[in-house]
Design a protein around this motif. Structure first.
Motif, PDB file in Angstrom:
ATOM      1  N   VAL A  84     -72.489  -7.217   2.384  1.00 51.99           N
ATOM      2  CA  VAL A  84     -71.180  -6.978   2.994  1.00 51.99           C
ATOM      3  C   VAL A  84     -70.341  -6.194   1.994  1.00 51.99           C
ATOM      4  O   VAL A  84     -70.031  -6.697   0.903  1.00 51.99           O
ATOM      5  N   ILE A  85     -69.967  -4.965   2.364  1.00 54.99           N
ATOM      6  CA  ILE A  85     -69.287  -4.062   1.442  1.00 54.99           C
ATOM      7  C   ILE A  85     -68.018  -3.542   2.101  1.00 54.99           C
ATOM      8  O   ILE A  85     -68.051  -3.069   3.241  1.00 54.99           O
ATOM      9  N   ALA A  86     -66.907  -3.629   1.388  1.00 50.15           N
ATOM     10  CA  ALA A  86     -65.644  -3.129   1.924  1.00 50.15           C
ATOM     11  C   ALA A  86     -65.743  -1.628   2.200  1.00 50.15           C
ATOM     12  O   ALA A  86     -66.370  -0.873   1.443  1.00 50.15           O
ATOM     13  N   GLY A  87     -65.107  -1.222   3.268  1.00 50.36           N
ATOM     14  CA  GLY A  87     -65.233   0.176   3.692  1.00 50.36           C
ATOM     15  C   GLY A  87     -64.662   1.181   2.722  1.00 50.36           C
ATOM     16  O   GLY A  87     -65.082   2.353   2.706  1.00 50.36           O
ATOM     17  N   ASN A  88     -63.707   0.774   1.878  1.00 51.91           N
ATOM     18  CA  ASN A  88     -63.113   1.724   0.936  1.00 51.91           C
ATOM     19  C   ASN A  88     -63.728   1.640  -0.461  1.00 51.91           C
ATOM     20  O   ASN A  88     -63.198   2.215  -1.413  1.00 51.91           O
ATOM     21  N   SER A  89     -64.832   0.932  -0.607  1.00 48.26           N
ATOM     22  CA  SER A  89     -65.570   0.941  -1.870  1.00 48.26           C
ATOM     23  C   SER A  89     -66.594   2.071  -1.867  1.00 48.26           C
ATOM     24  O   SER A  89     -67.078   2.486  -0.809  1.00 48.26           O
ATOM     25  N   ILE A  90     -66.932   2.557  -3.059  1.00 51.77           N
ATOM     26  CA  ILE A  90     -67.875   3.657  -3.213  1.00 51.77           C
ATOM     27  C   ILE A  90     -69.172   3.118  -3.804  1.00 51.77           C
ATOM     28  O   ILE A  90     -69.176   2.545  -4.897  1.00 51.77           O
ATOM     29  N   ILE A  91     -70.258   3.285  -3.084  1.00 50.57           N
ATOM     30  CA  ILE A  91     -71.592   2.917  -3.556  1.00 50.57           C
ATOM     31  C   ILE A  91     -72.395   4.207  -3.664  1.00 50.57           C
ATOM     32  O   ILE A  91     -72.723   4.825  -2.652  1.00 50.57           O
ATOM     33  N   GLU A  92     -72.691   4.654  -4.860  1.00 46.67           N
ATOM     34  CA  GLU A  92     -73.383   5.918  -5.029  1.00 46.67           C
ATOM     35  C   GLU A  92     -74.848   5.806  -4.621  1.00 46.67           C
ATOM     36  O   GLU A  92     -75.467   4.747  -4.710  1.00 46.67           O
TER      37      GLU A  92
ATOM     38  N   CYS B  14     -63.951  -0.868  -5.040  1.00 46.24           N
ATOM     39  CA  CYS B  14     -64.966  -0.931  -6.096  1.00 46.24           C
ATOM     40  C   CYS B  14     -65.721   0.389  -6.178  1.00 46.24           C
ATOM     41  O   CYS B  14     -65.811   1.135  -5.200  1.00 46.24           O
ATOM     42  N   HIS B  15     -66.282   0.653  -7.357  1.00 47.08           N
ATOM     43  CA  HIS B  15     -67.104   1.842  -7.550  1.00 47.08           C
ATOM     44  C   HIS B  15     -68.400   1.410  -8.234  1.00 47.08           C
ATOM     45  O   HIS B  15     -68.395   0.987  -9.398  1.00 47.08           O
ATOM     46  N   ILE B  16     -69.497   1.481  -7.500  1.00 41.25           N
ATOM     47  CA  ILE B  16     -70.818   1.110  -8.002  1.00 41.25           C
ATOM     48  C   ILE B  16     -71.623   2.396  -8.153  1.00 41.25           C
ATOM     49  O   ILE B  16     -71.939   3.055  -7.161  1.00 41.25           O
ATOM     50  N   GLN B  17     -71.946   2.759  -9.375  1.00 35.43           N
ATOM     51  CA  GLN B  17     -72.606   4.036  -9.623  1.00 35.43           C
ATOM     52  C   GLN B  17     -74.122   3.927  -9.483  1.00 35.43           C
ATOM     53  O   GLN B  17     -74.694   2.840  -9.402  1.00 35.43           O
ATOM     54  N   ARG B  18     -74.754   5.093  -9.403  1.00 32.82           N
ATOM     55  CA  ARG B  18     -76.214   5.130  -9.336  1.00 32.82           C
ATOM     56  C   ARG B  18     -76.794   4.463 -10.584  1.00 32.82           C
ATOM     57  O   ARG B  18     -76.120   4.323 -11.584  1.00 32.82           O
TER      58      ARG B  18
ATOM     59  N   ILE C 186     -68.779  -0.684 -11.900  1.00 33.17           N
ATOM     60  CA  ILE C 186     -70.064  -1.008 -12.529  1.00 33.17           C
ATOM     61  C   ILE C 186     -70.849   0.289 -12.633  1.00 33.17           C
ATOM     62  O   ILE C 186     -71.125   0.945 -11.633  1.00 33.17           O
ATOM     63  N   ASN C 187     -71.176   0.675 -13.862  1.00 31.41           N
ATOM     64  CA  ASN C 187     -71.860   1.952 -14.043  1.00 31.41           C
ATOM     65  C   ASN C 187     -72.951   1.853 -15.098  1.00 31.41           C
ATOM     66  O   ASN C 187     -73.320   0.767 -15.536  1.00 31.41           O
ATOM     67  N   GLY C 188     -73.474   3.009 -15.505  1.00 37.72           N
ATOM     68  CA  GLY C 188     -74.573   3.025 -16.457  1.00 37.72           C
ATOM     69  C   GLY C 188     -75.843   2.466 -15.847  1.00 37.72           C
ATOM     70  O   GLY C 188     -75.945   2.229 -14.644  1.00 37.72           O
ATOM     71  N   HIS C 189     -76.829   2.246 -16.695  1.00 37.85           N
ATOM     72  CA  HIS C 189     -78.084   1.614 -16.272  1.00 37.85           C
ATOM     73  C   HIS C 189     -77.875   0.105 -16.379  1.00 37.85           C
ATOM     74  O   HIS C 189     -78.243  -0.535 -17.360  1.00 37.85           O
ATOM     75  N   THR C 190     -77.266  -0.456 -15.348  1.00 40.35           N
ATOM     76  CA  THR C 190     -76.852  -1.864 -15.366  1.00 40.35           C
ATOM     77  C   THR C 190     -77.630  -2.648 -14.323  1.00 40.35           C
ATOM     78  O   THR C 190     -77.716  -2.235 -13.170  1.00 40.35           O
ATOM     79  N   ARG C 191     -78.175  -3.772 -14.753  1.00 39.20           N
ATOM     80  CA  ARG C 191     -78.889  -4.656 -13.836  1.00 39.20           C
ATOM     81  C   ARG C 191     -78.224  -6.029 -13.862  1.00 39.20           C
ATOM     82  O   ARG C 191     -78.074  -6.639 -14.924  1.00 39.20           O
ATOM     83  N   ILE C 192     -77.829  -6.497 -12.688  1.00 38.30           N
ATOM     84  CA  ILE C 192     -77.147  -7.780 -12.537  1.00 38.30           C
ATOM     85  C   ILE C 192     -78.010  -8.676 -11.661  1.00 38.30           C
ATOM     86  O   ILE C 192     -78.463  -8.255 -10.597  1.00 38.30           O
ATOM     87  N   GLY C 193     -78.236  -9.904 -12.101  1.00 32.13           N
ATOM     88  CA  GLY C 193     -79.142 -10.799 -11.400  1.00 32.13           C
ATOM     89  C   GLY C 193     -78.515 -11.463 -10.184  1.00 32.13           C
ATOM     90  O   GLY C 193     -77.581 -10.947  -9.570  1.00 32.13           O
TER      91      GLY C 193
END
Length: 262
Positions: free
Chosen positions: A7-15, A30-34, A50-57
């Motif tokens: 579930v993602i808010a419509g005004n957030s950016i998911i690359e 929110c801004h979630i980068q590649r 959240i950016n960079g080469h980031t992995r969240i469990g």
């Protein structure tokens, strides 16, 4: 790739290139980068970056205005693809900043499982944070700090780069750590000094009363009998054949380079 149950808010950016797992919830702005991967059940509230080469469990809670995986504050950094890795079931308070690693360090900043980070916590590049750690409001780890399991860092406490906080030690609020803090030690001050055995941690994490007594005796030998560290380490090596938990002391002393608080 975004799982159909997220579930993602419509005004957030998911690359494109980000991986959003099942039942993830991402709030507005929110801004979630590649190159970012967010595991199942994790919640990201509003205005998170959240950016960079980031992995969240799995099953993490990330409060508002957090910045995770950001470019580290190291002048040697030249854009290398270093990483931030966060485990499972962590609680991350508002305005927290966790930085990715450097190639001069391990190349990765690592956060374990079941940790609690209150608002405005900063974790610098190449830090290694274990499990069930608690960091108070405004707590700061400079680069390359190692925090072992069950450590408690009070509000507005700061830790100098390359320091080690041993298992189940506690650093009191407003303290400044410039040398390594051994396991099960309660420390306070600027600069930080040992106060006593961390009795609360002993009762919480050590079931055997005799082992608790041994740890108290180790503290006495280090800080009241002024025995050399090497002599204390010999006693630890002897005792840990029967009490495997004492390996946390040997693991601490084997890594200590900045000296131990006195």
């Amino acid at each position: 790739m975004i799982h159909s149950s997220a579930v993602i808010a419509g005004n957030s950016i998911i690359e494109k290139g980000a991986i959003i797992g099942a039942h993830v919830r991402i709030g507005p702005f929110c801004h979630i980068q590649r190159n970012v991967e967010i595991g199942e059940g994790t919640i990201v509230l509003s205005h998170g970056v959240i950016n960079g080469h980031t992995r969240i469990g799995r099953d993490n809670f990330i409060d508002r205005f957090c910045s995770l995986g950001e470019i580290n504050q190291d002048l040697k950094y030249r854009g290398e693809p270093t990483r931030l890795e966060i485990g499972h079931r962590n609680q991350i308070g508002q305005k927290a900043t966790f930085h990715r690693g450097t190639v001069q360090g391990a190349g990765v900043t690592t956060i374990g499982n079941d940790n609690i980070f209150l608002n405005q916590v900063h974790i610098g590049h190449d830090c290694v944070v274990g499990n069930a750690v608690e960091m108070g409001l405004g707590g700061v780890l400079a680069g390359h700090v190692e925090v072992d399991d069950h450590v408690c860092l009070g509000k507005l406490a700061a830790v100098h780069q390359f320091c080690i906080l041993g298992q189940a030690c506690e650093v009191m609020a407003g303290s400044c750590v410039v040398q390594d803090v051994p396991p099960f030690v309660l420390a306070e001050g600027n600069r930080c000094r040992p106060i006593e055995v961390n009795e609360a941690a002993l009762l919480r994490w050590v079931e055997d009363p005799h082992l608790r007594l041994i740890i108290r005796q180790l503290y006495q030998r280090m800080y009241h009998c002024a025995e050399p560290i090497e002599v204390v380490r010999e006693e630890i090596a002897y005792q840990q054949t029967e009490y495997s938990m004492l390996v946390c002391f040997e693991h601490f002393f084997a890594r200590s380079k900045r000296g131990v608080i006195r």
